[in-house]
Motif scaffolding. Structure first.
Motif: not given
Length: 183
Positions: A54-70
């Protein structure tokens, strides 16, 4: 702290983003990994790898639902670890779940554009299901719950869960074929 604030911490490269993610979603992520690996130690490692990813992906990704993303990151890490650990042997219910689901979808070697279309098709299929069937399907193929666990949670017999899953997989195959995907 809400997801938006946590994502802002990632964008600001604040290490507290990981702490806040762990506080809010750590137990959930552990259960996702544990349901695949059946090892608390391995699940803990997967969750830690999730925070690094997640540290490497955010940014550039900007998840709107962090629970689902993680959760998706954790699930993928756990599946990859499972496959690596069990490359030469057939082992447990996780193999069955993976085999059941992957017999319904096209090859994993597809181009990224096709996988994005497939994602939309899967979401469309799930939306077309009644709530009970969708929940059973997701509990089995997203959360990797056993048939017995699903039956207990949903107040169904194991036989009914198996039949529901079999029929839903068949509908899913037909849906994908109708949309032009050969399984």
């Amino acid at each position: 702290m809400d997801d938006k604030d946590i994502v802002s911490l990632y964008f600001a490269r604040e290490e507290s983003a990981i702490t806040e993610s762990e506080n809010k979603y750590g137990r959930y992520l552990h259960s996702v990994a544990y349901n695949i690996l059946y090892s608390h130690e391995d699940a803990k490692e997967c969750v830690n790898d999730t925070y690094v990813s997640a540290w490497e992906c955010i940014p550039p990704h900007k998840p709107t639902v962090l629970r689902t993303f993680l959760g998706k990151i954790t699930r993928n890490i756990a599946i990859n670890r499972y496959r690596s650990d069990h490359a030469e042997k057939r082992f447990g219910d996780t193999d069955t779940v993976i085999d059941e689901f992957f017999e319904c979808i096209p090859s994993a070697d597809m181009p990224i554009e096709d996988s994005l279309v497939l994602k939309d098709l899967i979401n469309g299929f799930l939306a077309s299901l009644d709530a009970k069937t969708r929940i059973v399907f997701m509990q089995r193929y997203w959360y990797f719950l056993s048939v017995r666990e699903i039956a207990k949670i949903r107040g169904m017999t194991e036989s009914n869960v198996k039949i529901t899953l079999m029929r839903t997989r068949e509908k899913f195959k037909q849906y994908l074929q109708k949309e032009g995907y050969t399984v």
